[in-house]
Design a protein around this motif. Sequence first.
Motif, PDB file in Angstrom:
ATOM      1  N   MET A 103      53.693  51.499  52.067  1.00  0.00           N
ATOM      2  CA  MET A 103      53.086  52.206  50.974  1.00  0.00           C
ATOM      3  C   MET A 103      51.908  51.564  50.354  1.00  0.00           C
ATOM      4  SD  MET A 103      54.931  53.769  47.640  1.00  0.00           S
ATOM      5  CE  MET A 103      54.059  53.661  46.140  1.00  0.00           C
ATOM      6  N   ASN A 104      50.812  51.930  50.191  1.00  0.00           N
ATOM      7  CA  ASN A 104      49.815  51.295  49.865  1.00  0.00           C
ATOM      8  C   ASN A 104      49.599  51.402  48.035  1.00  0.00           C
ATOM      9  OD1 ASN A 104      47.056  50.120  49.123  1.00  0.00           O
ATOM     10  ND2 ASN A 104      46.086  52.114  50.058  1.00  0.00           N
ATOM     11  N   ARG A 105      49.885  50.092  47.431  1.00  0.00           N
ATOM     12  CA  ARG A 105      50.093  50.037  45.858  1.00  0.00           C
ATOM     13  C   ARG A 105      48.966  49.532  45.634  1.00  0.00           C
ATOM     14  NH1 ARG A 105      55.414  47.823  43.771  1.00  0.00           N
ATOM     15  NH2 ARG A 105      54.257  49.026  42.023  1.00  0.00           N
ATOM     16  N   THR A 106      48.447  49.991  44.193  1.00  0.00           N
ATOM     17  CA  THR A 106      47.189  49.542  43.615  1.00  0.00           C
ATOM     18  C   THR A 106      47.523  48.668  42.487  1.00  0.00           C
ATOM     19  OG1 THR A 106      45.959  51.616  44.353  1.00  0.00           O
ATOM     20  CG2 THR A 106      44.868  50.616  42.797  1.00  0.00           C
ATOM     21  N   ARG A 107      47.151  47.655  42.408  1.00  0.00           N
ATOM     22  CA  ARG A 107      47.146  46.854  41.144  1.00  0.00           C
ATOM     23  C   ARG A 107      46.354  47.316  39.956  1.00  0.00           C
ATOM     24  NH1 ARG A 107      45.122  40.916  39.502  1.00  0.00           N
ATOM     25  NH2 ARG A 107      43.139  41.854  39.311  1.00  0.00           N
ATOM     26  N   LEU A 108      47.181  47.353  38.825  1.00  0.00           N
ATOM     27  CA  LEU A 108      46.491  47.937  37.737  1.00  0.00           C
ATOM     28  C   LEU A 108      45.633  46.799  37.062  1.00  0.00           C
ATOM     29  CD1 LEU A 108      49.845  49.186  35.711  1.00  0.00           C
ATOM     30  CD2 LEU A 108      47.990  50.500  37.033  1.00  0.00           C
ATOM     31  N   LEU A 109      44.594  47.164  36.518  1.00  0.00           N
ATOM     32  CA  LEU A 109      43.667  46.228  35.938  1.00  0.00           C
ATOM     33  C   LEU A 109      44.208  46.181  34.525  1.00  0.00           C
ATOM     34  CD1 LEU A 109      40.499  48.151  37.149  1.00  0.00           C
ATOM     35  CD2 LEU A 109      41.642  46.182  38.224  1.00  0.00           C
ATOM     36  N   SER A 110      43.662  44.929  33.913  1.00  0.00           N
ATOM     37  CA  SER A 110      44.013  44.786  32.617  1.00  0.00           C
ATOM     38  C   SER A 110      42.892  43.794  31.757  1.00  0.00           C
ATOM     39  CB  SER A 110      45.191  43.564  32.255  1.00  0.00           C
ATOM     40  OG  SER A 110      45.292  43.034  31.292  1.00  0.00           O
ATOM     41  N   VAL A 111      42.507  44.128  30.604  1.00  0.00           N
ATOM     42  CA  VAL A 111      41.223  43.455  30.035  1.00  0.00           C
ATOM     43  C   VAL A 111      41.797  42.041  30.001  1.00  0.00           C
ATOM     44  CG1 VAL A 111      40.269  45.437  28.895  1.00  0.00           C
ATOM     45  CG2 VAL A 111      42.014  44.052  27.710  1.00  0.00           C
ATOM     46  N   ASP A 112      43.057  41.587  29.863  1.00  0.00           N
ATOM     47  CA  ASP A 112      43.541  40.504  29.824  1.00  0.00           C
ATOM     48  C   ASP A 112      43.293  39.388  31.139  1.00  0.00           C
ATOM     49  OD1 ASP A 112      44.467  40.746  27.227  1.00  0.00           O
ATOM     50  OD2 ASP A 112      46.503  41.483  27.811  1.00  0.00           O
ATOM     51  N   ASP A 113      43.159  39.906  32.149  1.00  0.00           N
ATOM     52  CA  ASP A 113      43.071  39.216  33.367  1.00  0.00           C
ATOM     53  C   ASP A 113      41.621  38.583  33.557  1.00  0.00           C
ATOM     54  OD1 ASP A 113      42.897  38.476  36.147  1.00  0.00           O
ATOM     55  OD2 ASP A 113      43.301  40.428  36.935  1.00  0.00           O
ATOM     56  N   PRO A 114      41.610  37.378  33.310  1.00  0.00           N
ATOM     57  CA  PRO A 114      40.444  36.484  33.434  1.00  0.00           C
ATOM     58  C   PRO A 114      39.833  36.655  34.760  1.00  0.00           C
ATOM     59  CG  PRO A 114      42.080  35.212  33.278  1.00  0.00           C
ATOM     60  CD  PRO A 114      42.611  36.409  33.057  1.00  0.00           C
ATOM     61  N   ALA A 115      40.413  36.922  35.874  1.00  0.00           N
ATOM     62  CA  ALA A 115      39.788  36.702  37.150  1.00  0.00           C
ATOM     63  C   ALA A 115      39.163  38.145  37.584  1.00  0.00           C
ATOM     64  CB  ALA A 115      40.840  36.297  38.108  1.00  0.00           C
ATOM     65  N   LEU A 116      39.361  39.187  36.605  1.00  0.00           N
ATOM     66  CA  LEU A 116      38.883  40.446  36.991  1.00  0.00           C
ATOM     67  C   LEU A 116      37.352  40.635  37.214  1.00  0.00           C
ATOM     68  CD1 LEU A 116      39.764  43.520  36.904  1.00  0.00           C
ATOM     69  CD2 LEU A 116      39.219  43.623  34.546  1.00  0.00           C
ATOM     70  N   ASP A 117      37.173  41.126  38.532  1.00  0.00           N
ATOM     71  CA  ASP A 117      35.760  41.411  38.983  1.00  0.00           C
ATOM     72  C   ASP A 117      35.221  42.514  38.613  1.00  0.00           C
ATOM     73  OD1 ASP A 117      36.668  39.291  41.946  1.00  0.00           O
ATOM     74  OD2 ASP A 117      35.626  38.606  39.998  1.00  0.00           O
ATOM     75  N   CYS A 118      34.057  42.627  38.334  1.00  0.00           N
ATOM     76  CA  CYS A 118      33.193  43.901  38.029  1.00  0.00           C
ATOM     77  C   CYS A 118      33.274  44.968  39.306  1.00  0.00           C
ATOM     78  CB  CYS A 118      31.909  43.424  37.565  1.00  0.00           C
ATOM     79  SG  CYS A 118      31.121  45.094  37.232  1.00  0.00           S
ATOM     80  N   PRO A 119      33.683  46.067  39.179  1.00  0.00           N
ATOM     81  CA  PRO A 119      33.864  47.061  40.301  1.00  0.00           C
ATOM     82  C   PRO A 119      32.565  47.412  40.942  1.00  0.00           C
ATOM     83  CG  PRO A 119      34.310  48.122  38.244  1.00  0.00           C
ATOM     84  CD  PRO A 119      34.239  46.631  37.903  1.00  0.00           C
ATOM     85  N   VAL A 120      31.292  47.059  40.096  1.00  0.00           N
ATOM     86  CA  VAL A 120      29.813  47.391  40.668  1.00  0.00           C
ATOM     87  C   VAL A 120      29.055  46.305  40.564  1.00  0.00           C
ATOM     88  CG1 VAL A 120      30.065  49.770  39.882  1.00  0.00           C
ATOM     89  CG2 VAL A 120      29.283  48.203  38.330  1.00  0.00           C
ATOM     90  N   SER A 121      27.862  46.297  41.111  1.00  0.00           N
ATOM     91  CA  SER A 121      27.147  45.239  41.339  1.00  0.00           C
ATOM     92  C   SER A 121      26.502  44.997  39.841  1.00  0.00           C
ATOM     93  CB  SER A 121      25.959  45.729  42.106  1.00  0.00           C
ATOM     94  OG  SER A 121      24.982  46.484  41.533  1.00  0.00           O
ATOM     95  N   PRO A 122      26.184  43.660  39.856  1.00  0.00           N
ATOM     96  CA  PRO A 122      25.372  43.261  38.417  1.00  0.00           C
ATOM     97  C   PRO A 122      24.356  44.105  37.967  1.00  0.00           C
ATOM     98  CG  PRO A 122      25.972  41.207  39.602  1.00  0.00           C
ATOM     99  CD  PRO A 122      26.248  42.478  40.570  1.00  0.00           C
ATOM    100  N   GLU A 123      23.387  44.433  39.109  1.00  0.00           N
ATOM    101  CA  GLU A 123      22.145  45.207  38.949  1.00  0.00           C
ATOM    102  C   GLU A 123      22.743  46.454  38.177  1.00  0.00           C
ATOM    103  OE1 GLU A 123      23.019  43.795  42.043  1.00  0.00           O
ATOM    104  OE2 GLU A 123      21.801  42.058  41.785  1.00  0.00           O
ATOM    105  N   THR A 124      23.640  47.019  38.809  1.00  0.00           N
ATOM    106  CA  THR A 124      24.194  48.434  38.081  1.00  0.00           C
ATOM    107  C   THR A 124      24.522  48.145  36.771  1.00  0.00           C
ATOM    108  OG1 THR A 124      24.786  49.370  40.286  1.00  0.00           O
ATOM    109  CG2 THR A 124      25.912  50.467  38.492  1.00  0.00           C
ATOM    110  N   VAL A 125      25.056  47.029  36.275  1.00  0.00           N
ATOM    111  CA  VAL A 125      25.613  46.801  34.970  1.00  0.00           C
ATOM    112  C   VAL A 125      24.424  46.512  34.106  1.00  0.00           C
ATOM    113  CG1 VAL A 125      26.933  45.401  33.592  1.00  0.00           C
ATOM    114  CG2 VAL A 125      27.830  45.993  35.819  1.00  0.00           C
ATOM    115  N   GLY A 126      23.382  46.102  34.779  1.00  0.00           N
ATOM    116  CA  GLY A 126      22.161  45.787  33.937  1.00  0.00           C
ATOM    117  C   GLY A 126      21.407  47.086  33.592  1.00  0.00           C
ATOM    118  N   ARG A 127      21.177  48.024  34.596  1.00  0.00           N
ATOM    119  CA  ARG A 127      20.669  49.052  34.555  1.00  0.00           C
ATOM    120  C   ARG A 127      21.282  49.954  33.543  1.00  0.00           C
ATOM    121  NH1 ARG A 127      19.520  49.734  40.517  1.00  0.00           N
ATOM    122  NH2 ARG A 127      21.637  50.539  40.561  1.00  0.00           N
TER     123      ARG A 127
END
Length: 123
Positions: A1-25
């Motif tokens: 079974m393919n399990r997805t890890r839940l995201l948390s705002v408390d996770d300091p290692a959390l990576d942005c799911p889009v490019s930095p350019e997209t966030v800037g725009r």
Amino acid sequence: MNRTRLLSVDDPALDCPVSPETVGRLAKADPEAARLLLDGIPEATRARLAVWLYGRSHTHEIGVRVAATCEGATLRRAAGLVGNVLYDLSRRPYTAPAHGLHGSGRRQVSLGGSHSTTAHASL
């Protein structure tokens, strides 16, 4: 079974799911341009982006606006309870967090250090 890890705002290692350019725009975009930019991003990625943005104090409002483009179930799958709260926040007018603010709504900053009475008494 393919399990997805839940995201948390408390996770300091959390990576942005889009490019930095997209966030800037996105950060610089007016509401219409932001909507067009978000239309090109899959909903599951937008949900993860909303959580990522909301987890940073300087991008709270953008995170709430991105969450407003997502269904509640998608936000819950992305971030569990945090996704639930973010969904609720995104469905009402945005109110900036009050932490770090005093009385008038302005940040109180002192560059003079501590002004204790014992320091003045020894002079």
